[in-house]
Motif scaffolding. Structure first.
Motif, PDB file in Angstrom:
ATOM      1  N   VAL A  86      -1.391   1.866   1.352  1.00  0.00           N
ATOM      2  CA  VAL A  86      -0.517   1.368   0.295  1.00  0.00           C
ATOM      3  C   VAL A  86      -0.552   2.364  -0.861  1.00  0.00           C
ATOM      4  N   PRO A  87       0.600   2.773  -1.387  1.00  0.00           N
ATOM      5  CA  PRO A  87       0.591   3.730  -2.499  1.00  0.00           C
ATOM      6  C   PRO A  87      -0.092   3.176  -3.748  1.00  0.00           C
ATOM      7  N   VAL A  88      -1.114   3.881  -4.179  1.00  0.00           N
ATOM      8  CA  VAL A  88      -1.808   3.621  -5.436  1.00  0.00           C
ATOM      9  C   VAL A  88      -2.134   4.988  -6.031  1.00  0.00           C
ATOM     10  N   ARG A  89      -2.680   4.988  -7.221  1.00  0.00           N
ATOM     11  CA  ARG A  89      -3.086   6.257  -7.817  1.00  0.00           C
ATOM     12  C   ARG A  89      -4.067   6.971  -6.888  1.00  0.00           C
ATOM     13  N   GLY A  90      -3.793   8.231  -6.634  1.00  0.00           N
ATOM     14  CA  GLY A  90      -4.636   9.011  -5.735  1.00  0.00           C
ATOM     15  C   GLY A  90      -4.099   9.121  -4.324  1.00  0.00           C
ATOM     16  N   VAL A  91      -3.168   8.258  -3.931  1.00  0.00           N
ATOM     17  CA  VAL A  91      -2.498   8.352  -2.627  1.00  0.00           C
ATOM     18  C   VAL A  91      -1.243   9.187  -2.822  1.00  0.00           C
ATOM     19  N   ARG A  92      -1.186  10.367  -2.226  1.00  0.00           N
ATOM     20  CA  ARG A  92      -0.163  11.335  -2.600  1.00  0.00           C
ATOM     21  C   ARG A  92       0.644  11.856  -1.418  1.00  0.00           C
ATOM     22  N   PHE A  93       0.682  11.126  -0.327  1.00  0.00           N
ATOM     23  CA  PHE A  93       1.449  11.617   0.827  1.00  0.00           C
ATOM     24  C   PHE A  93       2.925  11.772   0.462  1.00  0.00           C
ATOM     25  N   GLU A 113       3.767  14.522   5.620  1.00  0.00           N
ATOM     26  CA  GLU A 113       2.996  13.635   6.483  1.00  0.00           C
ATOM     27  C   GLU A 113       3.899  12.831   7.410  1.00  0.00           C
ATOM     28  N   LEU A 114       5.045  12.378   6.903  1.00  0.00           N
ATOM     29  CA  LEU A 114       5.972  11.639   7.758  1.00  0.00           C
ATOM     30  C   LEU A 114       6.524  12.540   8.854  1.00  0.00           C
ATOM     31  N   VAL A 115       6.967  13.723   8.465  1.00  0.00           N
ATOM     32  CA  VAL A 115       7.625  14.637   9.400  1.00  0.00           C
ATOM     33  C   VAL A 115       6.644  15.213  10.419  1.00  0.00           C
ATOM     34  N   GLU A 116       5.464  15.645   9.961  1.00  0.00           N
ATOM     35  CA  GLU A 116       4.571  16.436  10.803  1.00  0.00           C
ATOM     36  C   GLU A 116       3.473  15.622  11.488  1.00  0.00           C
ATOM     37  N   GLY A 167      10.764   1.100  -2.532  1.00  0.00           N
ATOM     38  CA  GLY A 167       9.672   0.135  -2.571  1.00  0.00           C
ATOM     39  C   GLY A 167       8.558   0.712  -3.418  1.00  0.00           C
ATOM     40  N   ARG A 168       7.348   0.340  -3.098  1.00  0.00           N
ATOM     41  CA  ARG A 168       6.183   0.940  -3.745  1.00  0.00           C
ATOM     42  C   ARG A 168       5.948   2.268  -3.052  1.00  0.00           C
ATOM     43  N   GLU A 169       6.219   3.358  -3.751  1.00  0.00           N
ATOM     44  CA  GLU A 169       6.244   4.676  -3.128  1.00  0.00           C
ATOM     45  C   GLU A 169       5.153   5.571  -3.709  1.00  0.00           C
ATOM     46  N   SER A 170       4.646   6.483  -2.894  1.00  0.00           N
ATOM     47  CA  SER A 170       3.650   7.423  -3.369  1.00  0.00           C
ATOM     48  C   SER A 170       4.288   8.454  -4.296  1.00  0.00           C
ATOM     49  N   VAL A 171       3.479   9.008  -5.174  1.00  0.00           N
ATOM     50  CA  VAL A 171       3.991  10.006  -6.104  1.00  0.00           C
ATOM     51  C   VAL A 171       4.462  11.241  -5.345  1.00  0.00           C
ATOM     52  N   GLY A 172       3.786  11.592  -4.243  1.00  0.00           N
ATOM     53  CA  GLY A 172       4.199  12.758  -3.470  1.00  0.00           C
ATOM     54  C   GLY A 172       5.565  12.582  -2.845  1.00  0.00           C
ATOM     55  N   LEU A 173       5.825  11.402  -2.301  1.00  0.00           N
ATOM     56  CA  LEU A 173       7.129  11.148  -1.699  1.00  0.00           C
ATOM     57  C   LEU A 173       8.222  11.181  -2.756  1.00  0.00           C
ATOM     58  N   MET A 174       7.951  10.623  -3.939  1.00  0.00           N
ATOM     59  CA  MET A 174       8.952  10.636  -4.997  1.00  0.00           C
ATOM     60  C   MET A 174       9.216  12.052  -5.488  1.00  0.00           C
ATOM     61  N   ARG A 175       8.193  12.880  -5.530  1.00  0.00           N
ATOM     62  CA  ARG A 175       8.404  14.281  -5.897  1.00  0.00           C
ATOM     63  C   ARG A 175       9.329  14.973  -4.906  1.00  0.00           C
ATOM     64  N   ARG A 177      17.672  17.202  -6.731  1.00  0.00           N
ATOM     65  CA  ARG A 177      18.030  18.254  -7.681  1.00  0.00           C
ATOM     66  C   ARG A 177      18.633  19.465  -6.998  1.00  0.00           C
ATOM     67  N   THR A 178      18.045  19.877  -5.881  1.00  0.00           N
ATOM     68  CA  THR A 178      18.375  21.169  -5.285  1.00  0.00           C
ATOM     69  C   THR A 178      19.280  21.087  -4.064  1.00  0.00           C
ATOM     70  N   GLY A 179      19.302  19.922  -3.406  1.00  0.00           N
ATOM     71  CA  GLY A 179      20.040  19.803  -2.156  1.00  0.00           C
ATOM     72  C   GLY A 179      19.290  20.346  -0.961  1.00  0.00           C
ATOM     73  N   ARG A 180      18.030  20.766  -1.155  1.00  0.00           N
ATOM     74  CA  ARG A 180      17.249  21.382  -0.088  1.00  0.00           C
ATOM     75  C   ARG A 180      16.014  20.541   0.224  1.00  0.00           C
ATOM     76  N   TYR A 181      15.620  20.533   1.500  1.00  0.00           N
ATOM     77  CA  TYR A 181      14.433  19.809   1.933  1.00  0.00           C
ATOM     78  C   TYR A 181      13.231  20.744   1.912  1.00  0.00           C
ATOM     79  N   ARG A 182      12.232  20.357   1.118  1.00  0.00           N
ATOM     80  CA  ARG A 182      10.989  21.118   1.022  1.00  0.00           C
ATOM     81  C   ARG A 182       9.848  20.129   0.889  1.00  0.00           C
ATOM     82  N   ALA A 183       8.644  20.563   1.258  1.00  0.00           N
ATOM     83  CA  ALA A 183       7.467  19.719   1.109  1.00  0.00           C
ATOM     84  C   ALA A 183       6.254  20.604   0.913  1.00  0.00           C
ATOM     85  N   ARG A 184       5.403  20.226  -0.010  1.00  0.00           N
ATOM     86  CA  ARG A 184       4.196  20.995  -0.271  1.00  0.00           C
ATOM     87  C   ARG A 184       3.304  21.013   0.962  1.00  0.00           C
TER      88      ARG A 184
END
Length: 314
Positions: A78-85, A89-92, A188-196, A203-210
């Protein structure tokens, strides 16, 4: 639905390398080679909400597999502070594990992905990156989240409000450590990483992930599958121009475009989510495109990848 648990048997319980857990459920046909449709949900949408679609596809001759995106429904964490997927993670991790479980359970059946919104976008990236041997991909209400492609078709300033909203959402997620979309009416309740990742694509129209294993935009260019891309009447979140923008990233795919209109749904009002319940015309279109067996017929062997009906291994 009066229960929070999908009314379908568990097919598999999976663990990702980082400890995330996924529950995969299936409403299976008795025929060994019945086509298998794997449903990937939209952002913030639990798999149980697709129950009307699952039942309709099953009646039409398909085995249907569902799973929650991580952090939703039966999936953790469940997304909480510190959960940053995020997208990586979804794709790979997650989608490949789900497809492997489906292959083990239904080795002789042709397999298709059906992705709604974010599920469709990231499902395509997974297919380009990992090259699963699927029979095809169905995108429904799934378009690029690029701000210039969003908004109602008549909007003279397409997507400006969504661009502003994305900035506020990611700022709120950074402040709180997660995005409480269930309280603010988006996602829903989303992780900060997913929202980033979502805000970056807007903003860019491009798919990228850290930390991604490869360039996701390049991966999309490698998708070499039949694709049925469906935009839905009344859908401001995935209007035709957003679906076209996403399809434009797939030069190697064999794309068929279709619009699901209220008239196809018996006059019912449609939008980004209503199509899930008002699905009769859409299910028939998918069945025709994917060459499902005739209604009521025994399922037998299939052939021809272009018809989205060849045997597949995820």
């Amino acid at each position: 639905m009066t229960t929070r648990t999908p009314p379908f048997p568990v097919l598999a319980e999976l663990s990702a390398p980082d400890g995330a857990a996924l529950v995969v459920r299936a409403l299976a046909r008795p025929e060994r080679t019945a086509p298998v449709v794997v449903v990937l949900p939209a952002m913030g949408t639990a798999a149980r909400h697709y129950t009307p679609l699952v039942r309709a596809l099953h009646r039409r001759g398909a085995t249907v597999v569902t799973t929650d995106l991580r952090g939703h429904g039966e999936s953790t964490p469940v997304p909480v502070r510190g959960v940053r997927f995020g997208y990586r993670e979804l794709v790979e991790d997650d989608f490949g594990a789900v497809l492997d479980a489906v292959e083990r359970a239904f080795p002789d059946a042709p397999k298709l992905l059906l992705g709604h919104s974010l599920g469709g976008q990231l499902g395509l990236v997974h297919c380009g990156l990992r090259q699963p041997r699927l029979a095809g991909i169905v995108l429904v209400a799934s378009g690029s989240a690029w701000w210039r492609a969003l908004g109602a078709e008549s909007d003279r300033r397409p997507g400006l409000r969504w661009l502003g909203r994305s900035l506020l959402c990611v700022a709120g997620a950074e402040l709180l450590g997660y995005w409480p979309g269930n309280r603010f009416g988006f996602g829903g309740r989303e992780s900060v990483g997913l929202m980033r990742d979502w805000a970056r694509q807007m903003r860019t129209g491009r798919y990228r992930a850290r930390g991604a294993a490869a360039d996701y935009e390049a991966a999309l260019r490698n998708v070499d599958l039949p694709v049925l891309a469906v935009d839905v009447e009344g859908d401001a979140l995935a209007p035709p121009r957003a679906v076209d923008h996403l399809c434009g990233k797939l030069p190697s795919a064999r794309i068929e475009r279709w619009r699901y209109r209220s008239a196809d749904a018996g006059g019912r009002k449609l939008d980004h989510f209503r199509w899930i319940r008002h699905n009769a015309g859409l299910v028939e279109r998918i069945a025709s495109w994917a060459r499902f067996p005739a209604a009521g017929a025994e399922t037998s062997g299939h052939g021809g990848r272009d018809g989205a009906a060849s045997g597949a291994r995820a």
